[in-house]
Design a protein around this motif. Sequence first.
Motif, PDB file in Angstrom:
ATOM      1  N   LEU A  28       0.834  -1.193   0.000  1.00 47.12           N
ATOM      2  CA  LEU A  28       0.000   0.000   0.000  1.00 47.12           C
ATOM      3  C   LEU A  28       0.878   1.255   0.000  1.00 47.12           C
ATOM      4  O   LEU A  28       1.145   1.850   1.044  1.00 47.12           O
ATOM      5  N   MET A  43      -3.010   9.040  -4.450  1.00 52.34           N
ATOM      6  CA  MET A  43      -3.091   7.852  -5.293  1.00 52.34           C
ATOM      7  C   MET A  43      -2.557   6.659  -4.522  1.00 52.34           C
ATOM      8  O   MET A  43      -1.460   6.710  -3.951  1.00 52.34           O
ATOM      9  N   LEU A  44      -3.339   5.589  -4.488  1.00 54.67           N
ATOM     10  CA  LEU A  44      -2.921   4.334  -3.879  1.00 54.67           C
ATOM     11  C   LEU A  44      -2.264   3.478  -4.958  1.00 54.67           C
ATOM     12  O   LEU A  44      -2.911   3.108  -5.941  1.00 54.67           O
ATOM     13  N   GLY A  46      -0.174   0.033  -5.942  1.00 51.70           N
ATOM     14  CA  GLY A  46       0.181  -1.312  -5.503  1.00 51.70           C
ATOM     15  C   GLY A  46       1.666  -1.566  -5.700  1.00 51.70           C
ATOM     16  O   GLY A  46       2.148  -1.606  -6.830  1.00 51.70           O
ATOM     17  N   VAL A  59      -6.982   0.420   4.580  1.00 52.65           N
ATOM     18  CA  VAL A  59      -6.811   1.819   4.180  1.00 52.65           C
ATOM     19  C   VAL A  59      -7.652   2.667   5.118  1.00 52.65           C
ATOM     20  O   VAL A  59      -8.865   2.456   5.234  1.00 52.65           O
ATOM     21  N   ARG A  72      -7.805   7.845  -4.964  1.00 55.44           N
ATOM     22  CA  ARG A  72      -7.919   6.965  -6.124  1.00 55.44           C
ATOM     23  C   ARG A  72      -6.873   5.858  -6.029  1.00 55.44           C
ATOM     24  O   ARG A  72      -5.953   5.918  -5.213  1.00 55.44           O
ATOM     25  N   SER A  73      -6.996   4.862  -6.884  1.00 55.07           N
ATOM     26  CA  SER A  73      -5.965   3.833  -7.005  1.00 55.07           C
ATOM     27  C   SER A  73      -5.427   3.858  -8.427  1.00 55.07           C
ATOM     28  O   SER A  73      -6.133   4.231  -9.367  1.00 55.07           O
ATOM     29  N   THR A  77      -7.281  -3.833  -8.522  1.00 57.40           N
ATOM     30  CA  THR A  77      -6.798  -4.708  -7.456  1.00 57.40           C
ATOM     31  C   THR A  77      -7.199  -6.137  -7.776  1.00 57.40           C
ATOM     32  O   THR A  77      -8.375  -6.408  -8.029  1.00 57.40           O
ATOM     33  N   TRP A 104     -13.963   8.800  -2.911  1.00 58.61           N
ATOM     34  CA  TRP A 104     -13.222   7.530  -2.890  1.00 58.61           C
ATOM     35  C   TRP A 104     -13.535   6.825  -4.197  1.00 58.61           C
ATOM     36  O   TRP A 104     -14.632   6.309  -4.403  1.00 58.61           O
ATOM     37  N   PRO A 106     -11.671   4.159  -6.255  1.00 57.88           N
ATOM     38  CA  PRO A 106     -10.670   3.155  -6.634  1.00 57.88           C
ATOM     39  C   PRO A 106     -10.987   2.517  -7.975  1.00 57.88           C
ATOM     40  O   PRO A 106     -12.134   2.552  -8.444  1.00 57.88           O
ATOM     41  N   GLU A 107      -9.979   1.941  -8.595  1.00 59.66           N
ATOM     42  CA  GLU A 107     -10.187   1.138  -9.788  1.00 59.66           C
ATOM     43  C   GLU A 107     -10.839  -0.203  -9.393  1.00 59.66           C
ATOM     44  O   GLU A 107     -10.933  -0.537  -8.216  1.00 59.66           O
TER      45      GLU A 107
END
Length: 248
Positions: A28, A43-44, A46, A59, A72-73, A77, A104, A106-107
């Motif tokens: 993370l 930005m998160l 991986g 998170v 965001r990511s 995942t 929030w 995320p992808e």
Amino acid sequence: MRATARIGAVADGRGGTALPLLAGEGPLALRRTRGEGAEAGVMLVGAMSAPLGGDHLTVEADAGPGARLLLRSAAATLALPGRHGEPARYDVRLDLAADSAVRWLPEPLVSVRGSDLRVRTRVELAPTARLLLREEQVLGRTGEAPGLLRSRLTVNRGGRPLLDQELACGPGAPDGWDGPAGLSGHRAIGQLLVVDPEFETAPPRAAMLGPFAAATPLAGPAVLVTALAPDALQLRELLDEAWRTYGW
């Protein structure tokens, strides 16, 4: 593996938002990015393959009074099987103080064959806070059967429940999850939750947004859009249209 990402956002007193806390562990990794207007962006990223069976990822994000935060990511995942068959856990905790706003976004989360993932998202909002939350879940990669995915979303506003729902899909889920009353063969599931105090004076109406998408006003200044699609691309198109209609 256990890893936690912690984000703290506060109003900077100059019309913007500062990030005094930005700490990631293991897979993370966190990166500062541009938001819009007064927003701070995070930005998160991986840093390694995760979550694997047995992993526990968390998170945590706190938005102080008046803060604006965009989370965001960088990529989808993938929930992957572990070596010994244990389930993995992925927890998201958002805490929004008075007059704050958090997006929030995320992808998608992809449930890979043989995986077992439990996702728990919990949000605490002050009555004057705003939230835009998107979830997208894809059952298997192209041509692949899914793993077991169990997801729960709980949202409290002003200390009172606003939304609490669960979803289970894949091998081991309750019978009927993929039947006519369930996903009916679709492999992408998503939702967009918008909480906005402005809805108290101009509440959104219930509406069909397509053959497998609907907007449902909640018992509070909020609307929940749920959608099914054959793939992630079409799901994103549905949720983007809902975002343009209800979000900011």
